[in-house]
Design a protein around this motif. Sequence first.
Motif, PDB file in Angstrom:
ATOM      1  N   GLY A   1      31.555 -73.491 -54.222  1.00 36.63           N
ATOM      2  CA  GLY A   1      31.370 -72.045 -54.138  1.00 36.63           C
ATOM      3  C   GLY A   1      32.647 -71.269 -53.882  1.00 36.63           C
ATOM      4  O   GLY A   1      32.625 -70.222 -53.232  1.00 36.63           O
ATOM      5  N   VAL A   2      33.776 -71.773 -54.415  1.00 32.37           N
ATOM      6  CA  VAL A   2      35.060 -71.131 -54.121  1.00 32.37           C
ATOM      7  C   VAL A   2      35.795 -70.628 -55.365  1.00 32.37           C
ATOM      8  O   VAL A   2      36.963 -70.251 -55.282  1.00 32.37           O
ATOM      9  N   LEU A   3      35.110 -70.597 -56.507  1.00 32.32           N
ATOM     10  CA  LEU A   3      35.804 -70.216 -57.737  1.00 32.32           C
ATOM     11  C   LEU A   3      35.876 -68.692 -57.905  1.00 32.32           C
ATOM     12  O   LEU A   3      35.376 -68.117 -58.874  1.00 32.32           O
TER      13      LEU A   3
ATOM     14  N   PRO B   1      38.934 -65.416 -56.749  1.00 36.27           N
ATOM     15  CA  PRO B   1      40.250 -65.208 -56.131  1.00 36.27           C
ATOM     16  C   PRO B   1      40.154 -65.063 -54.614  1.00 36.27           C
ATOM     17  O   PRO B   1      40.970 -65.622 -53.872  1.00 36.27           O
ATOM     18  N   GLN B   2      39.145 -64.328 -54.156  1.00 34.34           N
ATOM     19  CA  GLN B   2      39.001 -64.049 -52.728  1.00 34.34           C
ATOM     20  C   GLN B   2      38.713 -65.310 -51.910  1.00 34.34           C
ATOM     21  O   GLN B   2      39.159 -65.421 -50.761  1.00 34.34           O
ATOM     22  N   LYS B   3      38.000 -66.267 -52.494  1.00 33.18           N
ATOM     23  CA  LYS B   3      37.677 -67.492 -51.758  1.00 33.18           C
ATOM     24  C   LYS B   3      38.771 -68.549 -51.893  1.00 33.18           C
ATOM     25  O   LYS B   3      39.067 -69.262 -50.933  1.00 33.18           O
ATOM     26  N   LEU B   4      39.366 -68.638 -53.074  1.00 34.74           N
ATOM     27  CA  LEU B   4      40.428 -69.626 -53.252  1.00 34.74           C
ATOM     28  C   LEU B   4      41.646 -69.309 -52.397  1.00 34.74           C
ATOM     29  O   LEU B   4      42.343 -70.213 -51.938  1.00 34.74           O
ATOM     30  N   VAL B   5      41.898 -68.037 -52.175  1.00 31.61           N
ATOM     31  CA  VAL B   5      43.072 -67.672 -51.385  1.00 31.61           C
ATOM     32  C   VAL B   5      42.905 -68.069 -49.919  1.00 31.61           C
ATOM     33  O   VAL B   5      43.890 -68.236 -49.190  1.00 31.61           O
ATOM     34  N   LYS B   6      41.659 -68.265 -49.497  1.00 31.42           N
ATOM     35  CA  LYS B   6      41.385 -68.564 -48.092  1.00 31.42           C
ATOM     36  C   LYS B   6      41.326 -70.057 -47.778  1.00 31.42           C
ATOM     37  O   LYS B   6      41.526 -70.450 -46.628  1.00 31.42           O
ATOM     38  N   ILE B   7      41.013 -70.894 -48.775  1.00 35.42           N
ATOM     39  CA  ILE B   7      40.863 -72.314 -48.464  1.00 35.42           C
ATOM     40  C   ILE B   7      42.234 -72.966 -48.303  1.00 35.42           C
ATOM     41  O   ILE B   7      43.241 -72.472 -48.813  1.00 35.42           O
TER      42      ILE B   7
ATOM     43  N   GLY C   1      42.129 -81.429 -53.181  1.00 34.66           N
ATOM     44  CA  GLY C   1      41.036 -82.387 -53.299  1.00 34.66           C
ATOM     45  C   GLY C   1      40.012 -81.978 -54.341  1.00 34.66           C
ATOM     46  O   GLY C   1      39.510 -82.816 -55.098  1.00 34.66           O
ATOM     47  N   LEU C   2      39.720 -80.692 -54.405  1.00 36.43           N
ATOM     48  CA  LEU C   2      38.720 -80.200 -55.349  1.00 36.43           C
ATOM     49  C   LEU C   2      39.177 -80.316 -56.802  1.00 36.43           C
ATOM     50  O   LEU C   2      38.365 -80.539 -57.701  1.00 36.43           O
ATOM     51  N   ILE C   3      40.476 -80.160 -57.038  1.00 27.61           N
ATOM     52  CA  ILE C   3      40.974 -80.188 -58.421  1.00 27.61           C
ATOM     53  C   ILE C   3      41.672 -81.504 -58.752  1.00 27.61           C
ATOM     54  O   ILE C   3      42.357 -81.609 -59.769  1.00 27.61           O
ATOM     55  N   ARG C   4      41.481 -82.498 -57.929  1.00 33.27           N
ATOM     56  CA  ARG C   4      42.180 -83.779 -58.082  1.00 33.27           C
ATOM     57  C   ARG C   4      42.031 -84.372 -59.485  1.00 33.27           C
ATOM     58  O   ARG C   4      42.968 -84.950 -60.041  1.00 33.27           O
TER      59      ARG C   4
END
Length: 240
Positions: free
Chosen positions: A76-78, A80-86, A93-96
């Motif tokens: 549930g992070v795809l 801009p607002q969520k990716l910038v925070k993780i 790990g998510l894009i490995r």
Amino acid sequence: MNKANKIYQNLLKRFGHQGWWPLTPKGKFYPVYQTEARTSDLSNQEMFEICVGALLTQNTAWSNVVKALVELNKAGVLTPQKLVKISFSRMAGLIRSSGYFRQKSKRLKIFVKVLIKRYQGDLNKIFSKPLVEARKELLACYGFGPETVDSILLYAGAYPIFVVDAYTRRIGNRVGLFHTEDYSQIQEYFQSYLKKSVKLFNEYHALLVQLGKEFCRTKPLCEGCPLNKDCAYYLGESLN
């Protein structure tokens, strides 16, 4: 009909519409191909997914990118607002599956920070600019080369700009359209001989990718290729 257009017609007849760029339906996790090339009415979320996919597909197969996009969607992070925070480690790990995941995580992190700081996360603020200006701004992003940027401009921004990738270089040189590896020269060739159309450039690029996967591989499978009757490599002709 010039050779560039003839090749397009042959590829379209053989493979049909490719439906690029694959996008994730709302509430789902897996990107799906479109019934036809979309050149408008994309949401900001869909445009952002294309940007992420264009970055992740650097030096890897699309199937590996799909795995990464699925993980981002499931988390549930795809956005801009969520990716910038993780955290960097979580993103990596998510894009490995996309390979070079630490390098790509850094590039993606920087991109979303710029997107939020300068454009409030709204890609329309980039895509409302003239092509030359929008391209210059995206090329200034860390780790964004011409192929990545032009993919974003064509598929997300609906600009009439031809994308050049490894398949384009290989196929174009083999069939005898040109004899160069230079990105700008190859791009100029297609943009000179084809009608400047977002839909055409979208479909043509996707068809070249399909041909490269099925027939025009590093070690070509020429028998059965829809272009072999016009291919300098297959016919043993010199490009000089």
